[in-house]
Design an enzyme around this catalytic site. Structure first.
Site, PDB file in Angstrom:
ATOM      1  N   HIS A  49      36.185  11.344  10.659  1.00 45.80           N
ATOM      2  CA  HIS A  49      36.979  12.485  10.247  1.00 45.80           C
ATOM      3  C   HIS A  49      37.939  12.850  11.385  1.00 45.80           C
ATOM      4  O   HIS A  49      37.838  12.298  12.487  1.00 45.80           O
ATOM      5  CB  HIS A  49      36.079  13.688   9.907  1.00 45.80           C
ATOM      6  CG  HIS A  49      35.260  14.161  11.057  1.00 45.80           C
ATOM      7  ND1 HIS A  49      33.911  13.937  11.164  1.00 45.80           N
ATOM      8  CD2 HIS A  49      35.615  14.841  12.182  1.00 45.80           C
ATOM      9  CE1 HIS A  49      33.463  14.458  12.284  1.00 45.80           C
ATOM     10  NE2 HIS A  49      34.480  15.008  12.943  1.00 45.80           N
TER      11      HIS A  49
HETATM   12  C1  T46 Z   1      32.860  15.786  15.503  1.00 39.52           C
HETATM   13  C2  T46 Z   1      31.884  14.770  15.975  1.00 39.52           C
HETATM   14  C3  T46 Z   1      32.173  14.289  17.363  1.00 39.52           C
HETATM   15  C4  T46 Z   1      27.363  22.736  11.662  1.00 39.52           C
HETATM   16  O1  T46 Z   1      26.775  23.434  10.820  1.00 39.52           O
HETATM   17  N1  T46 Z   1      27.977  23.320  12.750  1.00 39.52           N
HETATM   18  C5  T46 Z   1      28.618  22.596  13.701  1.00 39.52           C
HETATM   19  O2  T46 Z   1      29.142  23.173  14.683  1.00 39.52           O
HETATM   20  C6  T46 Z   1      28.676  21.160  13.554  1.00 39.52           C
HETATM   21  C7  T46 Z   1      29.376  20.291  14.593  1.00 39.52           C
HETATM   22  C8  T46 Z   1      28.070  20.589  12.464  1.00 39.52           C
HETATM   23  N2  T46 Z   1      27.425  21.358  11.543  1.00 39.52           N
HETATM   24  C9  T46 Z   1      26.754  20.721  10.401  1.00 39.52           C
HETATM   25  C10 T46 Z   1      27.683  20.132   9.358  1.00 39.52           C
HETATM   26  C11 T46 Z   1      26.851  18.988   8.794  1.00 39.52           C
HETATM   27  O3  T46 Z   1      26.037  19.472   7.759  1.00 39.52           O
HETATM   28  O4  T46 Z   1      25.970  19.629  10.894  1.00 39.52           O
HETATM   29  C12 T46 Z   1      25.962  18.563   9.965  1.00 39.52           C
HETATM   30  C13 T46 Z   1      26.369  17.267  10.603  1.00 39.52           C
HETATM   31  O5  T46 Z   1      27.777  17.307  10.873  1.00 39.52           O
HETATM   32  P1  T46 Z   1      28.675  15.996  10.799  1.00 39.52           P
HETATM   33  O6  T46 Z   1      28.263  15.137   9.684  1.00 39.52           O
HETATM   34  O7  T46 Z   1      30.107  16.441  10.846  1.00 39.52           O
HETATM   35  O8  T46 Z   1      28.277  15.266  12.178  1.00 39.52           O
HETATM   36  P2  T46 Z   1      29.051  14.128  12.943  1.00 39.52           P
HETATM   37  O9  T46 Z   1      28.145  13.669  14.037  1.00 39.52           O
HETATM   38  O10 T46 Z   1      29.600  13.090  12.034  1.00 39.52           O
HETATM   39  O11 T46 Z   1      30.316  14.874  13.602  1.00 39.52           O
HETATM   40  C14 T46 Z   1      30.131  15.799  14.647  1.00 39.52           C
HETATM   41  C15 T46 Z   1      30.971  17.067  14.419  1.00 39.52           C
HETATM   42  O12 T46 Z   1      30.658  17.650  13.151  1.00 39.52           O
HETATM   43  C16 T46 Z   1      32.438  16.742  14.430  1.00 39.52           C
HETATM   44  O13 T46 Z   1      33.194  17.939  14.505  1.00 39.52           O
HETATM   45  O14 T46 Z   1      34.019  15.754  15.870  1.00 39.52           O
HETATM   46  O15 T46 Z   1      30.513  15.202  15.891  1.00 39.52           O
END
Ligand code: T46
Length: 134
Positions: A49
């Protein structure tokens, strides 16, 4: 290293082990949020993303991760495996986190609080937005 990958090297003091310090001016934005990512399923792709506004720096404190950055035109990658070296994930940079190891522990500091609407998770939408910026 090309123009997409920008690294931050934090000062580190050897002090019966090592102590690494993050503060202005090494961190180029005011930190509104930080989060950790750990105990991941090994080799599962994360990220995929970009963000409209949020700027971030990702540190790999333990283990390793291959970061692939994409500005809509060019892609570059780097393996992060040192706790004092972070990669800047600027706004409107698509990022993939690959080859995550079982013991990998990542710290991410961010310029904005969490907002679901700040995410661009559709690559075609990302391409449209970034090509419009050029
Ligand atoms: C990024 C990369 C480097 C929250 O509720 N609050 C938060 O501050 C974050 C970061 C995530 N979440 C929740 C949203 C999803 O349900 O945690 C779950 C996992 O998030 P995501 O699938 O986006 O995780 P990654 O590892 O793919 O991405 C993360 C960050 O979300 C993103 O901003 O840049 O790490």
């Amino acid at each position: 290293m090309g123009k997409l990958i920008s690294l931050i090297e934090l000062p580190t003091v050897p002090d019966d082990g090592f102590l690494t310090i993050g503060q202005h001016p090494h961190i180029p934005f005011t930190i509104k949020r930080f989060y950790y990512i750990y105990d991941c399923t090994p080799n599962l792709l994360r990220g995929s993303h970009a963000h409209h506004k949020t700027r971030q720096i990702l540190f790999c404190l333990r283990g390793s991760v291959r970061m692939v950055l994409d500005d809509g035109k060019n892609k570059e990658e780097i393996i992060l495996d040192k706790p004092h070296i972070g990669v800047i994930l600027d706004k409107l940079i698509w990022h993939d986190m690959c080859d995550i190891q079982k013991d990998t522990f990542m710290l991410v500091i961010a310029s904005h609080s969490y907002n679901k609407k700040d995410y661009i998770r559709d690559y075609e939408e990302f391409k449209k937005i970034t090509n419009g910026n050029k």
